[in-house]
Scaffold this active site. Structure first.
Site, PDB file in Angstrom:
ATOM      1  N   THR A  64     -54.049 -40.329  22.268  1.00 35.65           N
ATOM      2  CA  THR A  64     -54.644 -41.602  22.664  1.00 35.65           C
ATOM      3  C   THR A  64     -55.681 -42.054  21.659  1.00 35.65           C
ATOM      4  O   THR A  64     -55.532 -43.074  21.010  1.00 35.65           O
ATOM      5  CB  THR A  64     -55.288 -41.590  24.059  1.00 35.65           C
ATOM      6  OG1 THR A  64     -54.307 -41.266  25.042  1.00 35.65           O
ATOM      7  CG2 THR A  64     -55.847 -42.968  24.403  1.00 35.65           C
ATOM      8  N   GLU A 155     -47.740 -35.940  31.585  1.00 34.74           N
ATOM      9  CA  GLU A 155     -47.000 -37.185  31.839  1.00 34.74           C
ATOM     10  C   GLU A 155     -45.612 -37.219  31.192  1.00 34.74           C
ATOM     11  O   GLU A 155     -45.115 -38.287  30.847  1.00 34.74           O
ATOM     12  CB  GLU A 155     -47.833 -38.392  31.400  1.00 34.74           C
ATOM     13  CG  GLU A 155     -49.103 -38.549  32.229  1.00 34.74           C
ATOM     14  CD  GLU A 155     -49.998 -39.688  31.765  1.00 34.74           C
ATOM     15  OE1 GLU A 155     -49.689 -40.318  30.738  1.00 34.74           O
ATOM     16  OE2 GLU A 155     -51.026 -39.927  32.426  1.00 34.74           O
ATOM     17  N   GLU A 239     -55.149 -36.779  37.135  1.00 37.68           N
ATOM     18  CA  GLU A 239     -55.719 -37.710  36.166  1.00 37.68           C
ATOM     19  C   GLU A 239     -55.784 -39.075  36.819  1.00 37.68           C
ATOM     20  O   GLU A 239     -54.809 -39.559  37.387  1.00 37.68           O
ATOM     21  CB  GLU A 239     -54.921 -37.800  34.863  1.00 37.68           C
ATOM     22  CG  GLU A 239     -55.551 -38.779  33.862  1.00 37.68           C
ATOM     23  CD  GLU A 239     -54.833 -38.841  32.514  1.00 37.68           C
ATOM     24  OE1 GLU A 239     -54.351 -37.777  32.070  1.00 37.68           O
ATOM     25  OE2 GLU A 239     -54.743 -39.940  31.934  1.00 37.68           O
TER      26      GLU A 239
END
Length: 897
Positions: A64, A155, A239
């Site tokens: 990220t 994810e 999360e």
């Protein structure tokens, strides 16, 4: 407030360091500010008092906001001191010995599961990855850290057999670590319920962004599923967040209170812990605090931190939720929500109330029964709009119940904690003012502990660590350690790292470089805004290869690379040291190799920014003696190129482009001049005058002309830019100077019944990457979508968009009907929620109801008679645009002719 009942066990409130690089700058903060920030995050009774810390298990890949280093860049070579997460966990444990630790991988080194040593990374769901995780657990033990929880692949779903093997491996090695499955969606619970062996292998069900709006959403509701609540396992929002440190506080507290009320989530982990990243990166104000200036020591404590304190300072993991003393105020969620938790021995309780969606004052009457203590109740409050100032976590009152009864006035936009516990406080440390990182700045990379990132150097992709210098040079250098493309969490890029102040303007950045193998190294300058993925980095790159081939490249936030200047100098070869330099003065950029200026180019796109180092691909090259020195004396005025072109050129028609090159009167003459038209792709060009000139004297100009012909393809852009280029020698240095000329290429009115994906866009905007033709939206790169698919039906034609988006088409008044089938694409289902609107000449012709990832596709048949311009718009449904991949399948227009 009936304490006789019970509820689920509270597992704690935590935050996430990783996913990725969001804690990077904290370790470089000076004292006492570094300890102050750590106290605000972890010290009980002082600030956030976090009860759980989740960290990224580094994989040398961007996840990220940066890349976190692996402990095993190449198979078999383990370095347990890599990175800063060990240090962070140690500091957290030092302040709160009871804090729970949780490790999760976002990516992994490229050798894992890569039996053929192929490029592009290996197989995450392999025995290699299980072995890598157990090695990481061993490193944790070396640091005196016991990891409580371990996840799979962030994810990226789950592999049931892999989780079962991980469980068996941990058991065989007697590692008392609980497994979280699967740090993705709720679907993992469905398989846990129906598969007993899988159920035995998972201890905690961890779900990401389960609340309304998903990633960064409103969290007004926070549902789970029947199966998720029936697994018999703790259910966590493992999360959540992606919210600004101040404005996200309301959604944060709703995720906690309503997360339990609606979904029975018993733990909440905020992403991220803090934004200890440079301010030009994505999500630069997201987290519980912001710490982006290690040189000044300045930091900011957000309202979200004090909102977190409203829970953590009045509870402990292991307490029980009291379902009979939890709910929505007056039964209406718009008034706010409350949850009550009690200690295992019923000696204390706390009620957390939020009025984040209320619009007026309310009086809450409390009757304490069922064995809950009836002593003094201490009230703490946070104003959700306080901006992290004095309105956060304030002790407002103490109330003594009379016969178990007391009343409290609740103001809107607040969080309240009513507790019988004591020991709470609001930390008093104050940040110093912000300041700039002064120039000159130099780093020879000599530090006590090798294998760490250099001061202020923030990895974006790959891993840049200090290591003994090669080539016979003594001391420490920085080496790029990832020898092959990792298993990635987001898109690939070259390996690079950033450093410095985004306000640096005129300077020279230089570094010694050592190529261990054939390839290309990079220096970055005026590096500014970065968008996801990390290849979308604005700035200038000097690239030099072992062959001596060099280039100055401009990169933008769309990931486009433009070569501004290039050439060849003496070969660098391999296994020897050389020096690269990149200098900025006004609009002039000068490149040098081994002290010799090899070229200069004028470009005004970026006026300031950071520096950086990098390699093209994944070479294990070295850097030393990084230096950034100010340029105080301006270079001579640049030559200019003025371009002239008609404002409109119709498709298939021709026009004249003129470029005039001028040398300032106060400059040296330009020799060996060549002018080029810089035409966009698809245009044909023919010179009508000479384009080369032996010499242009100071104060003089020359002009070249070309006939340019517009293409006829449907995808021809409406607005196009020519970039005429002058190459010449001045002052003994090769120069490149560009001009600009813009023109419009009108779109002809469509005829027949064309698909809109075959027509030119008048304009387009999109919430995630570009609008795609005949594929789903995909990710941020152009052309990365999949076949358009809505509820299992594949469509060959159409537009793939992401809310909020708008695509405009020219109709010319000769079309009658627009038809399409619209819906959320299967690549994000069951998530996503949008509305589709069709407008013409400012009039809304139709708008669909909210369509979600489970809605059936909606057919559209709209009368567009007489419309000049058609807009297809997609909006989020008021809950944020996470997962909102929206398809205009088989979008078609019926026109005359």
């Amino acid at each position: 407030m009936d304490g006789s009942g019970t509820g689920r066990t509270f597992d704690g409130i935590g935050a996430i360091s990783g996913g990725g690089g969001n804690s990077r700058l904290l370790i470089n903060y000076p004292e006492p500010q570094r300890s102050q920030i750590l106290d605000y995050l972890f010290k009980p009774g002082y600030g956030a008092a976090l009860q759980m810390l989740k960290v990224e298990i580094g994989g040398d890949t961007n996840s990220t906001d940066g890349s976190e280093p692996s402990i095993e860049h190449t198979k078999g070579t383990v370095h347990c001191d890599s990175g800063y997460e060990w240090w962070l966990m140690e500091q957290a444990k030092k302040r709160n010995p009871h804090i729970k630790l949780y490790g999760l991988a976002w990516g992994a080194p490229g050798w894992i599961g890569n039996t053929s040593n192929s490029s592009g990374g290996g197989d995450f769901w392999s025995q290699d990855m299980i072995d890598y995780l157990t090695t990481w657990l061993g490193c944790a033990r070396q640091h005196g850290l016991d990891i409580d929880y371990l996840g799979g692949w962030n994810e990226r779903g789950y592999d049931i057999a892999w989780y079962e093997k991980l469980h068996a491996t941990l058991a065989a090695k007697h590692l008392p670590v609980q497994i979280v499955g699967a740090d993705s969606g709720l679907d993992v619970a469905d398989d846990i319920v129906k598969d007993p062996d899988f159920a035995k292998s998972v201890d905690v069900v961890g779900v990401h962004y389960p609340c309304e709006g998903g990633d960064g959403g409103s969290a007004n509701t926070c549902g789970s599923s029947a199966n998720a609540q029936a697994t018999g396992k703790p259910l966590w929002a493992s999360e959540n967040g992606s919210l600004d440190e101040n404005t996200g506080a309301g959604a944060l507290i709703r995720s906690i209170t309503r997360g339990y009320l609606d979904g029975k989530f018993t733990a909440y982990l905020n992403w991220p812990l803090l934004a200890a990243i440079y301010p030009n990166l994505p999500y630069n104000t997201v987290g519980l605090a912001v710490a982006n200036q290690p040189w000044s020591g300045a930091y900011d404590i957000g309202t979200s931190l004090w909102t977190t304190a409203q829970v953590t300072q009045v509870t402990q993991p292991g307490w029980k939720f009291v379902d009979k003393a939890s709910g929505y105020l007056d039964g209406d969620r718009t008034n706010g929500s409350y949850v009550t938790l009690k200690s295992p021995d019923n000696s204390a309780y706390s009620t957390i109330l939020e009025t984040s969606t209320a619009s007026s004052d309310q009086t809450a009457d409390f009757n304490v029964t069922g064995g809950l203590p009836t002593g003094t109740v201490h009230i703490w409050a946070t104003d959700l709009k306080s901006g992290g100032t004095s309105g956060g976590f304030v002790h407002t009152d103490d109330v003594t119940p009379q016969n178990g009864h007391f009343s409290v006035t609740l103001k809107p936009g607040q969080v309240y904690s009513l507790t019988t516990t004591t020991g709470q406080s609001r930390g008093k440390a104050v940040s110093p003012p912000q300041g700039h990182l002064a120039l000159p700045y130099k780093d020879s990379f000599e530090q006590k502990t090798p294998g760490r990132e250099a001061k202020y150097l923030s990895d974006m992709q790959g891993s840049f660590e200090t290591a003994p210098c090669g080539g016979g040079r003594s001391g420490q250098c920085v080496r790029q350690m990832a020898a092959q493309q990792p298993i990635e969490w987001q898109d690939d890029s070259d390996a690079f790292a950033l450093l410095g102040d985004t306000d640096w303007k005129n300077y020279t950045v230089s570094s010694d470089v050592y190529l261990e193998q054939p390839g290309t190294v990079e220096l970055l300058g005026r590096a500014g805004e970065q968008q996801r993925p990390q290849s979308h980095q604005a700035g200038y790159f000097l690239r030099v290869g072992d062959t001596g081939k060099w280039s100055v490249v401009k990169s933008d936030t769309g990931g486009r690379l433009t070569t501004l200047a290039d050439g060849t100098t003496r070969a660098l070869g391999t296994r020897s040291w050389h020096k690269l330099g990149l200098s900025f003065s006004g609009t002039t950029i000068t490149a040098s190799v081994d002290g010799k200026q090899v070229g200069a180019v004028d470009d005004s796109a970026y006026a300031s920014g950071q520096v950086g180092i990098g390699v093209v691909g994944y070479q294990t090259d070295e850097f030393d003696n990084l230096s950034v020195t100010p340029v105080r004396q301006a270079v001579e005025p640049p030559a200019t190129v003025a371009a002239d072109l008609p404002s409109t050129i119709h498709r298939g028609e021709s026009a004249t482009l003129k470029a005039t090159f001028t040398v300032p009167a106060s400059s040296d003459a330009a020799t060996g001049l060549t002018l080029r038209p810089g035409a966009p792709d698809g245009w044909t060009v023919a010179a009508t005058t000479p384009t080369t000139f032996s010499k242009v004297a100071p104060g003089h100009s020359v002009t070249a002309s070309w006939t340019v012909t517009a293409p006829t393809a449907a995808t021809t852009p409406v607005s196009v830019t020519f970039s005429p280029l002058a190459t010449y020698v001045r002052g003994g240095v090769q120069h490149w100077t560009y001009g600009t000329a813009k023109t419009e290429v009108p779109i002809p009115a469509p005829t027949g019944s064309p698909y809109l994906s075959d027509l030119s866009f008048v304009s387009s905007s999109n919430g995630w990457g570009p609008v795609e033709r005949n594929t789903s939206n995909g990710e941020q790169a152009a052309g990365d979508g999949l076949p358009i698919t809505i509820r299992g039906t594949v469509h060959d034609k159409g537009l793939g968009t992401h809310a909020n988006s708008d695509v405009a088409f020219f109709l010319g008044g000769d079309c009658s009907r627009f038809t399409a089938t619209v819906g959320i694409d299967d690549e994000v289902a069951p998530y996503g929620s949008v509305t589709f609107s069709v407008t013409a000449d400012g009039r809304t012709l139709t708008t669909t109801p909210v369509l979600t990832g489970t809605s059936q596709p909606a057919p559209l048949d709209v009368d567009v008679s007489g419309a000049q311009q058609l807009h297809l718009a997609v909006s989020d449904s008021g809950d944020g645009n996470a997962h909102d991949h929206a398809d205009w399948a088989d979008a078609r227009i019926t026109c005359a002719g």
